[in-house]
Design an enzyme around this catalytic site. Structure first.
Site, PDB file in Angstrom:
ATOM      1  N   GLU A   1      51.519  20.393 -17.406  1.00  0.00           N
ATOM      2  CA  GLU A   1      52.510  20.947 -18.339  1.00  0.00           C
ATOM      3  C   GLU A   1      52.971  22.340 -17.935  1.00  0.00           C
ATOM      4  OE1 GLU A   1      49.734  19.420 -19.084  1.00  0.00           O
ATOM      5  OE2 GLU A   1      49.880  18.178 -20.889  1.00  0.00           O
TER       6      GLU A   1
ATOM      7  N   TRP B   1      28.836  27.509 -29.842  1.00  0.00           N
ATOM      8  CA  TRP B   1      29.403  26.806 -28.699  1.00  0.00           C
ATOM      9  C   TRP B   1      28.656  27.112 -27.400  1.00  0.00           C
ATOM     10  CZ3 TRP B   1      35.503  26.901 -29.050  1.00  0.00           C
ATOM     11  CH2 TRP B   1      35.882  26.282 -30.243  1.00  0.00           C
TER      12      TRP B   1
ATOM     13  N   LYS C   1      28.758  21.713 -29.168  1.00  0.00           N
ATOM     14  CA  LYS C   1      28.645  22.495 -30.405  1.00  0.00           C
ATOM     15  C   LYS C   1      27.234  22.328 -30.963  1.00  0.00           C
ATOM     16  CE  LYS C   1      33.526  22.273 -31.196  1.00  0.00           C
ATOM     17  NZ  LYS C   1      34.494  21.206 -31.275  1.00  0.00           N
TER      18      LYS C   1
ATOM     19  N   THR D   1      50.898  13.406 -17.172  1.00  0.00           N
ATOM     20  CA  THR D   1      49.517  13.886 -17.298  1.00  0.00           C
ATOM     21  C   THR D   1      48.597  12.697 -17.037  1.00  0.00           C
ATOM     22  OG1 THR D   1      49.498  13.325 -19.618  1.00  0.00           O
ATOM     23  CG2 THR D   1      50.114  15.561 -19.076  1.00  0.00           C
TER      24      THR D   1
HETATM   25  P1  AMP Z   1      46.080  18.453 -14.845  1.00  0.00           P
HETATM   26  O1  AMP Z   1      47.240  18.507 -15.747  1.00  0.00           O
HETATM   27  O2  AMP Z   1      45.674  17.073 -14.462  1.00  0.00           O
HETATM   28  O3  AMP Z   1      46.261  19.331 -13.655  1.00  0.00           O
HETATM   29  O4  AMP Z   1      44.829  19.023 -15.639  1.00  0.00           O
HETATM   30  C1  AMP Z   1      44.863  20.320 -16.191  1.00  0.00           C
HETATM   31  C2  AMP Z   1      43.510  20.678 -16.706  1.00  0.00           C
HETATM   32  O5  AMP Z   1      42.575  20.767 -15.618  1.00  0.00           O
HETATM   33  C3  AMP Z   1      43.441  22.035 -17.352  1.00  0.00           C
HETATM   34  O6  AMP Z   1      43.910  22.013 -18.678  1.00  0.00           O
HETATM   35  C4  AMP Z   1      41.966  22.345 -17.241  1.00  0.00           C
HETATM   36  O7  AMP Z   1      41.209  21.707 -18.249  1.00  0.00           O
HETATM   37  C5  AMP Z   1      41.598  21.740 -15.920  1.00  0.00           C
HETATM   38  N1  AMP Z   1      41.614  22.784 -14.890  1.00  0.00           N
HETATM   39  C6  AMP Z   1      42.580  23.063 -13.997  1.00  0.00           C
HETATM   40  N2  AMP Z   1      42.208  24.088 -13.205  1.00  0.00           N
HETATM   41  C7  AMP Z   1      40.981  24.469 -13.610  1.00  0.00           C
HETATM   42  C8  AMP Z   1      40.057  25.487 -13.202  1.00  0.00           C
HETATM   43  N3  AMP Z   1      40.307  26.302 -12.185  1.00  0.00           N
HETATM   44  N4  AMP Z   1      38.902  25.598 -13.883  1.00  0.00           N
HETATM   45  C9  AMP Z   1      38.610  24.765 -14.912  1.00  0.00           C
HETATM   46  N5  AMP Z   1      39.430  23.794 -15.331  1.00  0.00           N
HETATM   47  C10 AMP Z   1      40.603  23.650 -14.691  1.00  0.00           C
END
Ligand code: AMP
Length: 553
Positions: free
Chosen positions: A339, A451, A446, A194
């Site tokens: 994940e 929210w 918040k 991550t």
């Molecule tokens: P990563 O593991 O780096 O791909 O990040 C995942 C996170 O990216 C998710 O938990 C979201 O917070 C954000 N994310 C991924 N796709 C979207 C989307 N289409 N809209 C908003 N947030 C997204």
């Protein structure tokens, strides 16, 4: 009387073949052997082209070369590489042999890359020549890496302090026939970390089974809708969550792949899309922003592009409209995370939605979409109670499924809550099953206990013609604890003022959602995966409203 569940189960009589990623490549090579993979070479930006048949042959050579270097099943082989044919060979050659391909994100801070290589205990790291300097910095701190391999040929080997092997030389030694080994489908095949804005990055260790199931489900019509007729360009890097699985799902359907190497600027992407007749492309909104700016300035059109998949951060409705209305390209919104291998939801029309008005359809198509088969989701409140699917209630989004993480690599404690993985995202789900992310749980504003969705606030700002990029953060407030503060980058030549921006919100959201202030900046910081780095903005502007109020007194 016996109950229906009593008795001896009858064992089915179908073949029991393991789900292996090598079988995907084998299928592509055998049934679509002549279909091309075209890559922009990292060394000199020229195009390299070969076929799925060549790809399998060379992936097998790589598997043999790694065995000769002493790489054993289960051991990790790192990659520091852009999207090219050699990275595809690493995906299949490493995993297919039973070792674990570990895609390292080179955009992370050097200390994080160092941490990741050591945490993964990579035995070998293969790298593109552009990362030679990074490797020279990393090598002294990564004693367990036995071999560094430059992914190039002898003529373009970089000059380095670190002793390195040449990828093409290694492959050249291997000409014996090779059969992919039959592995346990639950064995590990890939590892991604991550991007972790706080604390150390954490590894998600994928299995052959999870990757194959993810590829099958994501290729379906209401997933990515892939077919052998597609020409697919994954702009999303292969070092970021398996390039959304496209190296697998694209091979599974026998599509042509077009890999952009390191040239990710709008002009280079556009040129490659046009010359190779790309029909489907996938990437994060920032990449599409650069592409659309280029196309707009050049007064160009897309002659073959039909669809883009947009995820990683929220797809701004203004971008979706521009793709659709100006260029006739469908922009499909998807959501997922490292994940989750990564795909969780894709937003397509359902029959229920298709029966509604165009406006209602558009409203729903802006959301992150429906769960793919293989993923289940729910939203919960602070006590873990499920919230209704009414499109209004928003809560923490929890998921479980066939390609969702069970625990992090090298971590004993389970991240799960009652068998579900808490995503860290806040979402609504409507009665039709369409999920919409309203925030990361740590980014939500918040205000007086209520929210405010920072994504909604940002989407409105981005729709203003003078705004290039916008980020809404929670700033401290004496009365309401937090209030939204809007940080904006103007487009070149854009002159929009604070008051005009605030007026732009009128009638679009509830009055109390309108930001308290607007700050104009030259640049908004991004994470290594292209998301807005809100932590940094909060560090800079968290006290902005309090200080302004004090100064005004
Ligand atoms: P990563 O593991 O780096 O791909 O990040 C995942 C996170 O990216 C998710 O938990 C979201 O917070 C954000 N994310 C991924 N796709 C979207 C989307 N289409 N809209 C908003 N947030 C997204």
């Amino acid at each position: 009387m016996s109950t229906p569940s009593a008795g001896t189960p009858l064992v089915g009589q179908m073949m029991d073949m393991p789900l292996l990623v090598s079988s995907i490549l084998q299928h592509a090579a055998r049934h679509f052997g002549g279909t091309e993979i075209v890559s922009r070479r990292v060394e000199d930006n020229t195009l390299h082209r070969y076929t799925w048949l060549d790809c399998e042959r060379r992936s097998k050579q790589l598997a043999q070369a790694l065995a000769r270097l002493g790489v054993e099943r289960g051991q990790r082989v790192g990659t520091l590489a852009w999207n090219t044919f050699r990275h595809i060979e690493a995906y299949y050659g490493v995993s297919g042999s039973g070792a674990v391909v570990h895609m390292i994100n080179p955009r992370l801070f050097c200390e994080q890359v160092n941490f990741i290589i050591n945490d993964a205990e990579d035995r070998v790291v293969m790298f593109d020549v552009t990362f030679a300097g990074l490797v020279d910095t990393l090598a002294p701190q990564c004693p367990q890496v036995r071999h560094w391999i430059a992914m190039t040929d002898r003529s373009t080997m970089p000059e380095m302090k670190t002793p390195v092997l040449c990828y093409e030389d290694l492959l050249g030694f291997e000409d014996a026939p090779y059969e992919w080994p039959e592995l346990d489908e639950r064995s590990a095949c890939g590892l991604c970390y991550t991007s972790g804005t706080t604390g150390h990055p954490k590894g998600a260790l994928y299995t052959h089974r999870s990757n194959v199931l993810h590829a099958m489900a994501s290729a379906m019509p209401d997933g990515l809708g892939l077919s052998a007729l597609n020409v697919i360009m994954p702009v999303v890097p292969m070092f970021h969550v398996n390039a959304w699985g496209i190296p697998y799902s694209g091979a599974l359907v026998g599509a042509k792949l077009v890999l952009p190497g390191r040239a990710l600027d709008g002009a280079s992407l556009y040129e490659l899309m046009e010359t190779e007749k790309v029909t489907f492309a996938a990437g994060v909104p920032t990449v599409w922003l650069a592409l659309l700016n280029h196309v707009e300035q050049a007064g160009a059109r897309f002659s073959t592009l039909e669809r883009t998949l947009v995820g990683g951060s929220a797809l701004p409705p203004a971008m979706q409209t521009m793709f659709q209305d100006k260029y006739g390209v469908q922009a499909i919104h998807a959501w997922g995370m490292t994940e989750m291998s990564p795909l969780g939801t894709v937003c397509k029309l359902s029959a229920t939605l298709a029966a509604r008005t165009l406006e209602e359809q558009q409203h729903s198509l802006r959301k992150q979409g429906h769960a793919l088969f293989g993923v289940d989701m729910k939203i919960v409140d602070d006590k873990g109670e499920s919230l209704p699917w009414d499109g209004v209630a928003f809560g923490d989004l929890h998921v479980r499924g066939l390609w969702v993480i069970d625990r992090y690599f090298n971590h004993d404690e389970s991240p799960l809550k009652d068998g579900w993985f808490p995503t860290g995202d806040v979402a609504t789900i409507d009665a039709d099953g369409y999920m919409q992310i309203t925030d990361r749980s740590k980014d939500v504003v918040k205000s007086g206990g209520e929210w405010i969705s920072s994504i909604d606030v940002e989407n409105i700002a981005i729709a203003h013609p003078d705004v290039a990029e916008a980020a809404c953060i929670a700033a401290r407030h004496a009365k309401w604890a937090e209030r939204p503060l809007l940080v904006i980058v103007r487009k070149p030549g854009g002159k929009v003022t604070r008051d005009e921006i605030l007026r732009f919100y009128e009638g679009k959201v509830a009055k109390w959602w309108i930001p308290d202030e607007v700050v104009f900046v030259e640049e908004i910081p991004h994470t290594a995966t292209g998301k807005v780095l809100k932590l940094k903005l909060r560090d800079r502007f968290a006290d902005y409203l309090v200080e302004h109020a004090a100064a005004a007194q």
